[in-house]
Motif scaffolding. Structure first.
Motif, PDB file in Angstrom:
ATOM      1  N   ASN A  76       0.715  -1.296   0.106  1.00 57.83           N
ATOM      2  CA  ASN A  76       0.227  -0.014  -0.137  1.00 57.83           C
ATOM      3  C   ASN A  76       0.775   1.326  -0.008  1.00 57.83           C
ATOM      4  N   GLU A  77       1.996   1.199   0.369  1.00 54.91           N
ATOM      5  CA  GLU A  77       2.762   2.550   0.740  1.00 54.91           C
ATOM      6  C   GLU A  77       3.968   2.464   0.079  1.00 54.91           C
ATOM      7  N   GLY A  78       4.616   1.435  -0.699  1.00 52.77           N
ATOM      8  CA  GLY A  78       5.728   1.087  -1.678  1.00 52.77           C
ATOM      9  C   GLY A  78       6.948   0.595  -0.798  1.00 52.77           C
ATOM     10  N   LYS A  79       7.826   0.233  -1.514  1.00 51.17           N
ATOM     11  CA  LYS A  79       9.108  -0.500  -1.090  1.00 51.17           C
ATOM     12  C   LYS A  79       9.883   0.414   0.049  1.00 51.17           C
ATOM     13  N   LYS A  80       9.997   1.812  -0.123  1.00 54.09           N
ATOM     14  CA  LYS A  80      10.854   2.682   0.804  1.00 54.09           C
ATOM     15  C   LYS A  80      10.300   2.506   2.143  1.00 54.09           C
ATOM     16  N   SER A  81       8.764   2.649   1.808  1.00 61.91           N
ATOM     17  CA  SER A  81       8.115   2.722   3.568  1.00 61.91           C
ATOM     18  C   SER A  81       8.433   1.387   4.183  1.00 61.91           C
ATOM     19  N   ALA A  82       8.462  -0.032   3.292  1.00 61.09           N
ATOM     20  CA  ALA A  82       8.623  -1.140   3.847  1.00 61.09           C
ATOM     21  C   ALA A  82      10.077  -1.233   4.414  1.00 61.09           C
ATOM     22  N   GLN A  83      11.131  -0.691   3.728  1.00 64.94           N
ATOM     23  CA  GLN A  83      12.445  -0.772   4.003  1.00 64.94           C
ATOM     24  C   GLN A  83      12.563  -0.189   5.265  1.00 64.94           C
ATOM     25  N   LYS A  84      11.960   1.219   5.655  1.00 63.55           N
ATOM     26  CA  LYS A  84      12.109   2.182   6.736  1.00 63.55           C
ATOM     27  C   LYS A  84      11.602   1.349   7.937  1.00 63.55           C
ATOM     28  N   ALA A  85      10.581   0.468   7.673  1.00 66.30           N
ATOM     29  CA  ALA A  85       9.882  -0.214   8.992  1.00 66.30           C
ATOM     30  C   ALA A  85      10.954  -1.473   9.430  1.00 66.30           C
ATOM     31  N   VAL A  86      11.584  -1.871   8.504  1.00 68.39           N
ATOM     32  CA  VAL A  86      12.859  -2.802   8.855  1.00 68.39           C
ATOM     33  C   VAL A  86      13.731  -2.104   9.527  1.00 68.39           C
ATOM     34  N   TRP A  87      14.143  -1.013   9.014  1.00 66.97           N
ATOM     35  CA  TRP A  87      15.371  -0.274   9.815  1.00 66.97           C
ATOM     36  C   TRP A  87      14.748   0.188  11.479  1.00 66.97           C
ATOM     37  N   ILE A  88      13.445   0.270  11.519  1.00 67.69           N
ATOM     38  CA  ILE A  88      12.795   0.954  12.563  1.00 67.69           C
ATOM     39  C   ILE A  88      13.002  -0.338  13.613  1.00 67.69           C
ATOM     40  N   GLY A  89      12.771  -1.693  12.971  1.00 67.93           N
ATOM     41  CA  GLY A  89      12.936  -2.976  14.022  1.00 67.93           C
ATOM     42  C   GLY A  89      14.188  -3.145  14.367  1.00 67.93           C
ATOM     43  N   VAL A  90      15.275  -2.650  13.573  1.00 67.79           N
ATOM     44  CA  VAL A  90      16.642  -2.782  13.790  1.00 67.79           C
ATOM     45  C   VAL A  90      17.040  -1.812  15.024  1.00 67.79           C
ATOM     46  N   PHE A  91      16.694  -0.785  14.713  1.00 61.52           N
ATOM     47  CA  PHE A  91      16.920   0.369  15.847  1.00 61.52           C
ATOM     48  C   PHE A  91      16.276   0.185  17.086  1.00 61.52           C
ATOM     49  N   THR A  92      14.990  -0.488  17.137  1.00 57.00           N
ATOM     50  CA  THR A  92      14.265  -0.741  18.361  1.00 57.00           C
ATOM     51  C   THR A  92      15.197  -2.043  19.149  1.00 57.00           C
ATOM     52  N   SER A  93      15.454  -2.920  18.391  1.00 56.61           N
ATOM     53  CA  SER A  93      16.264  -3.992  18.793  1.00 56.61           C
ATOM     54  C   SER A  93      17.680  -3.693  19.353  1.00 56.61           C
ATOM     55  N   LEU A  94      18.269  -2.624  19.071  1.00 57.79           N
ATOM     56  CA  LEU A  94      19.535  -1.976  19.610  1.00 57.79           C
ATOM     57  C   LEU A  94      19.365  -1.420  20.667  1.00 57.79           C
ATOM     58  N   VAL A  95      18.199  -0.442  20.856  1.00 56.71           N
ATOM     59  CA  VAL A  95      18.186   0.180  21.678  1.00 56.71           C
ATOM     60  C   VAL A  95      17.679  -0.558  22.985  1.00 56.71           C
ATOM     61  N   MET A  96      16.687  -1.592  22.834  1.00 62.15           N
ATOM     62  CA  MET A  96      16.500  -2.637  23.911  1.00 62.15           C
ATOM     63  C   MET A  96      17.636  -3.118  24.317  1.00 62.15           C
ATOM     64  N   LEU A  97      18.386  -3.459  23.496  1.00 62.55           N
ATOM     65  CA  LEU A  97      19.498  -4.275  24.143  1.00 62.55           C
ATOM     66  C   LEU A  97      20.486  -3.397  24.949  1.00 62.55           C
ATOM     67  N   LEU A  98      20.740  -2.149  24.451  1.00 66.89           N
ATOM     68  CA  LEU A  98      21.596  -1.290  25.105  1.00 66.89           C
ATOM     69  C   LEU A  98      20.841  -0.992  26.611  1.00 66.89           C
ATOM     70  N   PHE A  99      19.710  -0.798  26.697  1.00 66.72           N
ATOM     71  CA  PHE A  99      19.132  -0.587  28.036  1.00 66.72           C
ATOM     72  C   PHE A  99      18.853  -1.403  28.919  1.00 66.72           C
ATOM     73  N   THR A 100      18.505  -2.704  28.428  1.00 64.41           N
ATOM     74  CA  THR A 100      18.225  -3.649  29.335  1.00 64.41           C
ATOM     75  C   THR A 100      19.880  -4.396  29.920  1.00 64.41           C
ATOM     76  N   GLN A 101      20.668  -4.018  28.925  1.00 59.87           N
ATOM     77  CA  GLN A 101      22.167  -4.647  29.687  1.00 59.87           C
ATOM     78  C   GLN A 101      22.447  -3.397  30.570  1.00 59.87           C
ATOM     79  N   TYR A 102      22.205  -2.392  30.465  1.00 59.80           N
ATOM     80  CA  TYR A 102      22.555  -1.030  31.312  1.00 59.80           C
ATOM     81  C   TYR A 102      21.978  -1.172  32.616  1.00 59.80           C
ATOM     82  N   TRP A 103      20.777  -1.813  32.687  1.00 56.63           N
ATOM     83  CA  TRP A 103      20.209  -1.855  33.965  1.00 56.63           C
ATOM     84  C   TRP A 103      20.836  -2.865  34.925  1.00 56.63           C
ATOM     85  N   LEU A 104      21.580  -3.783  34.219  1.00 60.04           N
ATOM     86  CA  LEU A 104      22.046  -4.945  34.943  1.00 60.04           C
ATOM     87  C   LEU A 104      23.455  -4.278  35.664  1.00 60.04           C
ATOM     88  N   LEU A 105      23.963  -3.450  35.217  1.00 58.56           N
ATOM     89  CA  LEU A 105      24.951  -2.713  36.043  1.00 58.56           C
ATOM     90  C   LEU A 105      24.928  -2.167  37.155  1.00 58.56           C
TER      91      LEU A 105
END
Length: 230
Positions: A76-105
């Motif tokens: 419905n929105e095009g290839k660029k929008s789908a690719q953007k969603a993929v990178w949002i998922g990647v960014f979300t995973s990295l941020v989650m990893l950063l903060f969940t590991q920071y809590w353990l310190l």
């Protein structure tokens, strides 16, 4: 029977929420759901259950929702929008990893009641997050590419951009999920589960992805109808 009913219920609820998010917020809703599903799937995958005669990790349905989001965006929105969603998922995973590991310190207070549980859950997160990250990036990028490749082929053959939505949706998702299942299960669980359990988890995960892929097809048709009405 309880687990089976809960798994079926999760498909209805998760896909229903994805469709509602698209109806209310359009492609922004798909970006939101990609981020939410990525976070929840990375937590759910820590849980191992038995259902439908298979041993499986939770998170499969939630993770399948990210493919539904990118396929709706592709359609419905095009290839660029789908690719953007993929990178949002990647960014979300990295941020989650950063903060969940920071809590353990932190050194938790003697009166703390949650620290030990948080540590038990997220101490294993880096390996799972790495497995999820690699599986997600590679399989989702492939999914978006294959979706549009199949779309181009069907347009060339039929001259109609709306035909064979079911084919490009299911073929792209099911082939991509083979890549994701093998990568994630191998990286995440080798050395944790014995070979028999590992193969059982891999097989059950893919069987669930077949099931969820077939069920998400009517959702995409409905999403396309919403787009047409707008």
């Amino acid at each position: 029977m309880k687990n089976e009913l809960l798994l079926l219920g999760s498909v209805i609820i998760i896909y229903g929420v994805v469709l509602l998010a698209y109806k209310l917020f359009g492609k922004t809703g798909m970006y939101i759901m990609t981020a939410i599903a990525t976070i929840l799937a990375n937590v759910e995958v820590l849980l191992l259950i038995d259902g439908f005669g298979m041993r499986q990790t939770l998170g499969n349905v939630m993770f399948a929702a990210t493919y539904l989001c990118t396929d709706i965006l592709s359609e419905n929105e095009g290839k660029k929008s789908a690719q953007k969603a993929v990178w949002i998922g990647v960014f979300t995973s990295l941020v989650m990893l950063l903060f969940t590991q920071y809590w353990l310190l932190y050194d938790y207070s003697a009166n703390d009641i949650a620290g030990a549980h948080i540590t038990a859950i997220f101490a294993k997160t880096p390996r799972l997050m790495l497995a999820s990250f690699l599986g997600y990036v590679i399989s989702q990028r492939f999914d978006v590419w294959l979706y549009h490749k199949l779309w181009s082929i069907t347009i060339d053959k039929t001259g109609d951009s709306k035909r064979f939505l079911w084919l490009r949706n299911n073929a792209a998702t099911l082939i991509s999920q083979i890549i994701n299942t093998v990568l994630f299960t191998t990286i995440a669980f080798v050395g944790i589960y014995d070979t028999k359990t590992l193969l059982a988890v891999m097989l059950s995960s893919y069987v669930i992805y077949i099931f969820t892929s077939l069920l998400d097809t009517p959702i995409i048709y409905l999403a396309r109808k919403f787009k047409s009405r707008k």
